[in-house]
Scaffold this motif. Structure first.
Motif, mmCIF file in Angstrom:
data_model
loop_
_atom_site.group_PDB
_atom_site.id
_atom_site.type_symbol
_atom_site.label_atom_id
_atom_site.label_comp_id
_atom_site.label_asym_id
_atom_site.label_seq_id
_atom_site.Cartn_x
_atom_site.Cartn_y
_atom_site.Cartn_z
ATOM 1 N N ASP A 1 -1.410 1.276 -14.620
ATOM 2 C CA ASP A 1 -1.743 1.028 -15.764
ATOM 3 C C ASP A 1 -3.703 0.475 -15.468
ATOM 4 O OD1 ASP A 1 -1.146 -1.278 -15.352
ATOM 5 O OD2 ASP A 1 -0.359 -2.582 -16.906
ATOM 6 N N ILE A 2 -3.589 -0.346 -14.390
ATOM 7 C CA ILE A 2 -5.379 -0.520 -14.286
ATOM 8 C C ILE A 2 -5.508 0.495 -13.581
ATOM 9 C CG2 ILE A 2 -5.960 -2.446 -13.041
ATOM 10 C CD1 ILE A 2 -3.937 -3.802 -13.549
ATOM 11 N N ILE A 3 -4.837 0.717 -11.836
ATOM 12 C CA ILE A 3 -5.605 1.687 -11.655
ATOM 13 C C ILE A 3 -5.010 3.191 -10.573
ATOM 14 C CG2 ILE A 3 -6.038 1.592 -8.525
ATOM 15 C CD1 ILE A 3 -7.121 -0.380 -9.566
ATOM 16 N N LYS A 4 -5.443 3.981 -10.632
ATOM 17 C CA LYS A 4 -5.471 5.434 -10.468
ATOM 18 C C LYS A 4 -5.695 5.683 -8.525
ATOM 19 C CE LYS A 4 -5.411 10.146 -11.506
ATOM 20 N NZ LYS A 4 -6.661 11.064 -11.835
ATOM 21 N N VAL A 5 -4.762 6.089 -8.160
ATOM 22 C CA VAL A 5 -4.935 6.319 -6.587
ATOM 23 C C VAL A 5 -4.994 7.236 -6.564
ATOM 24 C CG1 VAL A 5 -3.652 6.127 -4.657
ATOM 25 C CG2 VAL A 5 -3.660 4.342 -6.149
ATOM 26 N N GLU A 6 -6.696 8.268 -6.629
ATOM 27 C CA GLU A 6 -6.193 9.777 -5.446
ATOM 28 C C GLU A 6 -6.567 9.600 -3.889
ATOM 29 O OE1 GLU A 6 -9.717 10.773 -7.926
ATOM 30 O OE2 GLU A 6 -8.917 11.513 -9.338
ATOM 31 N N TYR A 7 -6.817 10.300 -3.447
ATOM 32 C CA TYR A 7 -6.407 10.480 -2.108
ATOM 33 C C TYR A 7 -7.959 11.257 -1.734
ATOM 34 C CZ TYR A 7 -2.207 8.281 -2.025
ATOM 35 O OH TYR A 7 -1.386 7.173 -2.241
ATOM 36 N N LEU A 8 -9.018 11.367 -0.648
ATOM 37 C CA LEU A 8 -9.764 11.649 0.219
ATOM 38 C C LEU A 8 -8.688 12.308 1.328
ATOM 39 C CD1 LEU A 8 -12.391 13.189 -0.389
ATOM 40 C CD2 LEU A 8 -13.055 11.109 1.054
ATOM 41 N N ASN A 9 -9.193 14.296 1.944
ATOM 42 C CA ASN A 9 -8.110 14.852 2.325
ATOM 43 C C ASN A 9 -9.501 15.921 3.244
ATOM 44 O OD1 ASN A 9 -6.936 15.652 4.634
ATOM 45 N ND2 ASN A 9 -5.156 16.966 2.901
ATOM 46 N N SER A 10 -10.313 14.730 3.727
ATOM 47 C CA SER A 10 -11.609 14.996 4.798
ATOM 48 C C SER A 10 -10.948 16.172 6.057
ATOM 49 C CB SER A 10 -12.895 14.407 4.910
ATOM 50 O OG SER A 10 -11.680 13.687 6.091
ATOM 51 N N ASN A 11 -10.244 15.790 6.659
ATOM 52 C CA ASN A 11 -9.725 16.204 7.902
ATOM 53 C C ASN A 11 -8.658 16.950 7.791
ATOM 54 O OD1 ASN A 11 -7.528 14.487 7.834
ATOM 55 N ND2 ASN A 11 -8.750 13.334 8.902
ATOM 56 N N ASN A 12 -7.989 17.228 6.553
ATOM 57 C CA ASN A 12 -7.052 18.593 6.403
ATOM 58 C C ASN A 12 -5.890 18.714 7.144
ATOM 59 O OD1 ASN A 12 -8.330 20.228 4.378
ATOM 60 N ND2 ASN A 12 -9.043 21.508 6.182
ATOM 61 N N LYS A 13 -5.644 16.787 7.595
ATOM 62 C CA LYS A 13 -4.430 16.592 8.478
ATOM 63 C C LYS A 13 -3.100 16.454 7.713
ATOM 64 C CE LYS A 13 -6.053 18.077 12.662
ATOM 65 N NZ LYS A 13 -5.162 18.006 14.046
ATOM 66 N N TRP A 14 -3.343 15.255 6.452
ATOM 67 C CA TRP A 14 -3.095 15.056 5.081
ATOM 68 C C TRP A 14 -2.517 15.962 4.666
ATOM 69 C CZ3 TRP A 14 -0.435 10.973 6.459
ATOM 70 C CH2 TRP A 14 -1.265 9.614 7.408
ATOM 71 N N THR A 15 -1.119 15.875 3.492
ATOM 72 C CA THR A 15 -0.539 17.061 3.129
ATOM 73 C C THR A 15 0.190 16.799 1.931
ATOM 74 O OG1 THR A 15 1.069 17.873 4.238
ATOM 75 C CG2 THR A 15 -0.609 18.837 4.075
#
Length: 170
Positions: free
Chosen positions: A82-96
């Motif tokens: 309700d306070i924080i939204k978590v988004e991810y930055l996948n700059s190296n394309n190692k995380w899916t």
């Protein structure tokens, strides 16, 4: 004389054949082995350690394999939705992303650190009214699983695998 000699040779051959054939059968039916002792089996330990750095409003997550065996690793971040939204930055394309988890694509060897993943924390209210000076608990969780091999030698991860640790006596 020849008559007795022939009988004698036939009897000797019959006795020898009986002994040879009977000894193999006798040995076959009386074979017995016994073994005892202990053996230590080391299947390797897998585990993870996670470094979280927050130089800005984002979390910089770097999981590491601290076990003694190769493993795959995945990460999940929990925050008050309700306070924080978590988004991810996948700059190296190692995380899916899949099933609420971020999966690291490479096998981590013992004491190897995965490439950094950045979790962007965004406020769900107006940007001006969100103050990051509040104490907000954000939890990052890592899970590891052992590396499994196909018949052709390629690796894969089975996240549903449960190690059976039950001891049975016989």
């Amino acid at each position: 004389m020849k008559k007795y000699l022939k009988k004698y040779i036939i009897v000797v051959i019959a006795i020898l054949l009986t002994l040879v054939l009977a000894s193999k059968v006798y040995a076959y039916f009386t074979t017995y082995t016994n073994a005892g002792g202990e053996i230590e089996l080391d299947i390797g330990y897998i585990g993870s350690y996670i470094e979280i750095d927050k130089p800005d409003e984002n979390l910089h997550i770097s999981p590491m394999n601290v076990g003694s065996a190769d493993c795959y690793i995945r990460v999940k971040v929990f925050a008050p939705s309700d306070i924080i939204k978590v988004e991810y930055l996948n700059s190296n394309n190692k995380w899916t992303y899949k099933d609420g988890w971020y999966y690291y694509s490479d096998v981590l060897e013992p004491n190897q650190k995965a490439e950094e993943m950045e979790a962007i924390l965004k406020g769900m209210v107006e940007e001006d009214s969100l103050n990051f000076n509040y104490n907000i608990n954000v939890i990052a969780v890592t899970e590891t699983t052992e590396v499994l091999y196909n018949q052709d030698g390629t690796t894969y991860a089975n996240w549903d695998f449960i190690l059976d640790t039950e001891i049975s006596e016989y």
